[in-house]
Design an enzyme around this catalytic site. Sequence first.
Site, PDB file in Angstrom:
ATOM      1  N   HIS A 101      35.139  54.271  47.683  1.00  0.00           N
ATOM      2  CA  HIS A 101      36.339  53.500  47.327  1.00  0.00           C
ATOM      3  C   HIS A 101      37.442  54.460  46.935  1.00  0.00           C
ATOM      4  CE1 HIS A 101      38.995  50.657  45.280  1.00  0.00           C
ATOM      5  NE2 HIS A 101      38.389  49.736  45.977  1.00  0.00           N
ATOM      6  N   ASP A 120      29.657  41.355  45.185  1.00  0.00           N
ATOM      7  CA  ASP A 120      30.841  41.441  44.329  1.00  0.00           C
ATOM      8  C   ASP A 120      31.677  42.628  44.800  1.00  0.00           C
ATOM      9  OD1 ASP A 120      30.045  39.284  42.714  1.00  0.00           O
ATOM     10  OD2 ASP A 120      28.760  40.610  41.528  1.00  0.00           O
ATOM     11  N   LEU A 121      32.825  42.373  45.368  1.00  0.00           N
ATOM     12  CA  LEU A 121      33.628  43.391  46.037  1.00  0.00           C
ATOM     13  C   LEU A 121      33.924  44.571  45.118  1.00  0.00           C
ATOM     14  CD1 LEU A 121      35.189  44.222  48.573  1.00  0.00           C
ATOM     15  CD2 LEU A 121      37.169  42.992  47.648  1.00  0.00           C
ATOM     16  N   ASP A 122      33.542  45.768  45.578  1.00  0.00           N
ATOM     17  CA  ASP A 122      33.807  47.032  44.875  1.00  0.00           C
ATOM     18  C   ASP A 122      33.306  47.021  43.441  1.00  0.00           C
ATOM     19  OD1 ASP A 122      35.032  48.140  47.123  1.00  0.00           O
ATOM     20  OD2 ASP A 122      36.985  47.300  46.593  1.00  0.00           O
ATOM     21  N   ALA A 123      32.228  46.296  43.194  1.00  0.00           N
ATOM     22  CA  ALA A 123      31.692  46.204  41.832  1.00  0.00           C
ATOM     23  C   ALA A 123      30.217  46.563  41.777  1.00  0.00           C
ATOM     24  CB  ALA A 123      31.907  44.796  41.281  1.00  0.00           C
TER      25      ALA A 123
END
Length: 304
Positions: free
Chosen positions: A213, A247-250
Site C-alpha cells: 500500500h 476489509d480494504l487495506d486493513a
Amino acid sequence: MSERRYVITFGCPDRTGIVARISSFLADAGGWIVEAAYHTDPDTGWFFTRQEVRADSLPYDVDQLRARFGEVASSLSAESNWRVEDTAVRRRVVILVSKDGHCLYDLLGRVASGELDVDVRAVIGNHETLADITRAHGIPFHHVPFPREDPAARSASVEGGGGRGAGHKAAAFAEVRKLVEEHDPHAIVLARFMQILPPELCAAWAGRAINIHHSFLPSFIGARPYHQAHRRGVKLIGATCHYVTADLDAGPIIEQDVIRVDHGDTVPDLVRKGRDIEKITLARGLRWHLEDRVLVHGNRTVVF
C-alpha cells in the site's frame, strides 16, 4: 539457504512448560536447533515461537515430523496454529499487476540476481503494459482484462444490486483465480494491482495474498495519495506491506517503512521516493513471509 532445515512455527495459549515441551520433543529425536525465537503477548495471553532444525539431524522426513509434532501441538491446545515447512521446497509465487511496474521490476531483478530464491510461476495483469518485461525474464504473462470503471454504471449497479459490468468483473476475477490456483502458490503478490479482491478470494487466499500500500497506513487512502501528502506538507511518506482481507487495506501488517521528505519536494519527487520505499518494503515483507517468519494472530502479526 544451503543447509536444509525444517521450520516449525507455533502459537498457543501461554502457560508454563511450553518451551520445555518443544525442546524435549526435538532433543529426544536428535533434533539440532539452529535458530529459535519466542514471544509472549500479554494482551492476548498467547505464546509464539519459530524454530529452525537441521533436517539431517532428524531420523525422519518432514511428513513424519508433521505427524509427530501434531501430537505436541494438540497437547498444548495449538489447534491449527502451527506449521512445519521444509526449506528444500522452493517457494512458488504468482504476481498480480496493473500498469505501475516499479515493484514488479524490483522483484524480478531480485529473482534474476539470486537474491530472492523463489519460483515466479506467472505474472497476471489487467493491462498488457508489463507483458514484455515479464516475458523477458522467461516468465509467463497472462492478460485478464477488467471492465473499465464507469461512475454511472457503478451507481446503477449499487442501486440495482448488480449489472453487466459487475458480472464481467466477477468473470475476470474467476479467470484470475483459475490462473493463480493452477500453481498452488505460497504467495500471491499484489504488486500495485489496482483491483479490489472480492471477499471470496480474500478468504481463499487468506494468509497468502500480500499487498503493498502506497502510504504509511492509515494515512492518505484512496486516489492520488502523493498529491494528498504534498497538499498537507508532510515530512514523512511511507509504505505498508500487509496481508489482504475483505476489509480494504486493513489486513495484518507485515512490514512498514518511511522516507523523509521536505518542503522543497515536488509531487514527482514524492512519487519517486514513495516508489523506492514501496519496493523495499514489499521485498522485505515477501521474504519474511516465504521464510515462515510471520505468524498471524487475529489482525496482528508476530515477525521473527
